[in-house]
Design a protein around this motif. Structure first.
Motif, short mmCIF file in Angstrom:
data_model
loop_
_atom_site.label_atom_id
_atom_site.label_comp_id
_atom_site.label_asym_id
_atom_site.label_seq_id
_atom_site.Cartn_x
_atom_site.Cartn_y
_atom_site.Cartn_z
N MET A 1 6.53 -8.80 34.09
CA MET A 1 7.92 -8.43 33.02
C MET A 1 7.53 -9.26 31.79
SD MET A 1 9.18 -6.20 34.37
CE MET A 1 11.01 -6.41 34.06
N LEU A 2 7.00 -10.79 32.27
CA LEU A 2 6.71 -11.46 30.61
C LEU A 2 6.35 -10.64 29.51
CD1 LEU A 2 7.44 -13.79 29.02
CD2 LEU A 2 5.27 -14.73 30.25
N SER A 3 5.28 -9.64 30.32
CA SER A 3 4.02 -9.64 29.57
C SER A 3 5.10 -7.96 28.91
CB SER A 3 2.44 -8.77 29.88
OG SER A 3 2.19 -9.77 30.93
N LEU A 4 5.30 -7.20 29.38
CA LEU A 4 6.42 -5.95 29.30
C LEU A 4 7.49 -6.71 27.82
CD1 LEU A 4 6.33 -4.03 32.28
CD2 LEU A 4 4.94 -3.72 30.15
N PHE A 5 8.01 -7.39 28.27
CA PHE A 5 9.10 -8.61 27.13
C PHE A 5 7.83 -9.07 26.28
CE2 PHE A 5 12.06 -11.91 26.18
CZ PHE A 5 12.73 -10.40 25.83
N ILE A 6 7.15 -9.11 26.16
CA ILE A 6 7.18 -9.92 24.92
C ILE A 6 6.30 -8.91 23.79
CG2 ILE A 6 4.46 -11.01 23.89
CD1 ILE A 6 4.42 -12.60 26.38
N PHE A 7 5.49 -7.30 24.36
CA PHE A 7 5.84 -6.81 23.96
C PHE A 7 6.19 -6.09 23.42
CE2 PHE A 7 1.11 -7.19 25.35
CZ PHE A 7 0.28 -7.20 24.24
N PHE A 8 7.65 -5.94 24.17
CA PHE A 8 8.65 -4.75 23.79
C PHE A 8 9.16 -6.00 22.28
CE2 PHE A 8 13.49 -5.92 23.97
CZ PHE A 8 13.84 -5.11 23.00
N LEU A 9 9.61 -7.37 22.58
CA LEU A 9 10.22 -7.56 22.01
C LEU A 9 8.90 -8.31 20.06
CD1 LEU A 9 11.02 -11.42 22.68
CD2 LEU A 9 12.73 -9.59 22.37
N LEU A 10 7.46 -7.26 20.16
CA LEU A 10 6.89 -7.33 19.12
C LEU A 10 7.21 -6.36 18.33
CD1 LEU A 10 4.01 -8.44 18.36
CD2 LEU A 10 2.81 -7.88 19.37
N ALA A 11 7.55 -5.58 19.50
CA ALA A 11 7.22 -3.97 18.78
C ALA A 11 9.13 -3.92 17.75
CB ALA A 11 7.78 -3.49 20.03
N PHE A 12 10.10 -4.45 18.29
CA PHE A 12 11.43 -4.94 18.14
C PHE A 12 10.93 -5.33 16.48
CE2 PHE A 12 14.66 -7.04 16.98
CZ PHE A 12 15.97 -5.84 17.53
N ALA A 13 10.34 -6.44 16.64
CA ALA A 13 10.38 -7.53 15.17
C ALA A 13 9.45 -6.72 14.17
CB ALA A 13 9.89 -8.84 15.48
N MET A 14 8.70 -6.01 14.89
CA MET A 14 7.92 -5.36 13.46
C MET A 14 8.25 -3.88 13.24
SD MET A 14 3.91 -5.60 15.38
CE MET A 14 3.18 -4.17 14.14
N THR A 15 9.27 -3.31 14.35
CA THR A 15 10.26 -2.39 12.89
C THR A 15 10.92 -2.78 12.34
OG1 THR A 15 10.00 -1.01 15.51
CG2 THR A 15 12.15 -0.44 13.97
N TYR A 16 11.92 -4.53 12.60
CA TYR A 16 12.18 -4.71 11.21
C TYR A 16 11.68 -4.99 9.97
CZ TYR A 16 14.95 -8.35 8.91
OH TYR A 16 15.68 -9.34 8.08
N PHE A 17 10.33 -5.50 9.97
CA PHE A 17 9.36 -5.44 8.90
C PHE A 17 9.69 -4.50 8.36
CE2 PHE A 17 8.66 -10.08 10.78
CZ PHE A 17 9.63 -10.39 10.13
N MET A 18 9.41 -3.61 9.48
CA MET A 18 8.59 -1.91 8.95
C MET A 18 9.39 -1.77 7.75
SD MET A 18 5.25 -1.57 8.48
CE MET A 18 5.69 0.02 8.43
N ARG A 19 11.27 -1.11 8.03
CA ARG A 19 11.81 -0.81 7.93
C ARG A 19 12.45 -1.76 6.24
NH1 ARG A 19 17.49 -2.11 7.05
NH2 ARG A 19 19.23 0.46 7.46
N ALA A 20 12.29 -3.06 6.09
CA ALA A 20 12.19 -3.77 4.84
C ALA A 20 11.23 -3.26 4.01
CB ALA A 20 12.00 -5.32 5.38
N TYR A 21 10.14 -2.87 4.88
CA TYR A 21 9.47 -2.87 3.74
C TYR A 21 9.52 -1.21 3.68
CZ TYR A 21 4.46 -1.04 2.83
OH TYR A 21 3.01 0.25 1.79
#
Length: 336
Positions: free
Chosen positions: A3-23
């Protein structure tokens, strides 16, 4: 897969979407409403790049940790990267549709070759398809890739379709205790969910062609990997993808028969018609999730757990109500 691995990649995608929106806002990569759109407010697009990058990283980790065959992992990564890059470039500037389609076919052919071909596949309880199975597999990948782009038109629908499909198949793999790797399904669901929170119920950013094509191709490859195992598993994939397959295919056929070109902009898919009738994207996307989990998943479960002579028949059973809905809504009709 922890579950930790899944949560890490969920957070990664969530954070990257924020930066993609800013871009996207900085570079003015905005989806302005047109005659095909189901939205009315200019919205940044390209957020699905976060899904692509996080999932490619997840596959790399699985390969490095020897939890995934390097051959399968690299096939998914290479094909997905090319399609995502093509979509990313198209998001930034128009690419000729024929060139784009030619690349789609080249990638699909490469995937079929990489997977060893499908000439050994039989259908309808013993009908040998021979080399034609390879042609069908290529067409299947190209169509799924493109229909996913067609169906990515309202908030959350493409993400919900991907999540419910891969989670459904991961559950079936667990029930069957199959040797097929389900970690790649759970990780894809986690990455897509990280993006979904930015896209549903109110869209702060759209997925974009870079990811819609990537998801369509990835789901198609996973389905073909299942076909290597047995036909019933492949039919289960086709059943779980039923909402997108039926809506896109029925609408396209109806429009082509009415004299329209395949790539003419329109808003006559069933989901688009419903979103206008109901005055909101949210209930339509939730309805898709309900159909996938309450209708298609049980039928897919029955298909893989019962010794059916013709698992293809269950695809017809699953699709018939969806076809009737499309007909009732007049999908593909110019006045729909």
């Amino acid at each position: 897969m922890s579950m930790l691995s899944l949560f890490i990649f969920f957070l990664l995608a969530f954070a990257m979407t924020y930066f993609m929106r800013a871009y996207a806002l900085k570079k003015n990569i905005i989806d302005n409403p047109n005659e095909r759109s189901s939205h009315s407010v200019p919205t940044p697009r390209g957020g699905g790049v976060a899904i692509v990058c996080s999932y490619l990283l997840a596959l790399t980790v699985l390969i490095y940790s020897q939890q995934l065959s390097a051959h399968i992992g690299l096939t998914l990564m290479a094909a997905g990267f090319v399609i995502a890059l093509l979509g990313f470039l198209d998001d930034h500037g128009h690419i000729n549709s024929m060139l784009r389609l030619a690349i789609h076919f080249l990638v699909a052919i490469s995937v079929v070759i990489s997977l060893g071909g499908f000439s050994e596949v039989t259908a309808f309880n013993g009908l040998a398809l021979g080399f034609s199975a390879n042609i069908i597999a290529v067409l299947f990948l190209v169509w799924l890739l493109n229909l996913y782009n067609f169906m990515d038109g309202i908030n959350g629908i493409a993400s919900v379709e991907a999540i419910t499909t891969v989670v459904s198949m991961a559950i079936l793999y667990y029930v069957l205790n199959t040797t097929l790797n389900s970690d790649i399904h759970w990780l894809l669901a986690a990455c897509v969910f990280g993006f979904l929170l930015w896209n549903f119920p109110k869209a702060k950013i759209f997925m974009g062609d870079a990811c819609s094509g990537f998801l369509g191709l990835t789901l198609g490859i996973l389905a073909l990997i299942a076909l290597k195992e047995n036909l019933a598993l492949f039919c289960a994939w086709i059943i779980c993808l039923g909402v997108f397959v039926v809506d896109a295919t029925y609408t396209l056929i109806k429009r082509v028969l009415s004299g329209y070109k395949m790539y003419d902009a329109h808003r006559s898919h069933s989901y688009q018609i419903l979103s206008r009738k109901w005055g909101s994207h949210t209930p339509v996307t939730l309805a898709v999730a309900a159909i996938n989990l309450l209708w298609l998943l049980p039928l897919a479960y029955y298909t893989v757990t019962q010794p059916l002579a013709y698992p293809e028949f269950m695809v017809l059973v699953a699709y018939l109500p969806l076809i009737l809905i499309a007909m009732k809504l007049k999908a593909g009709h110019p006045d729909a």
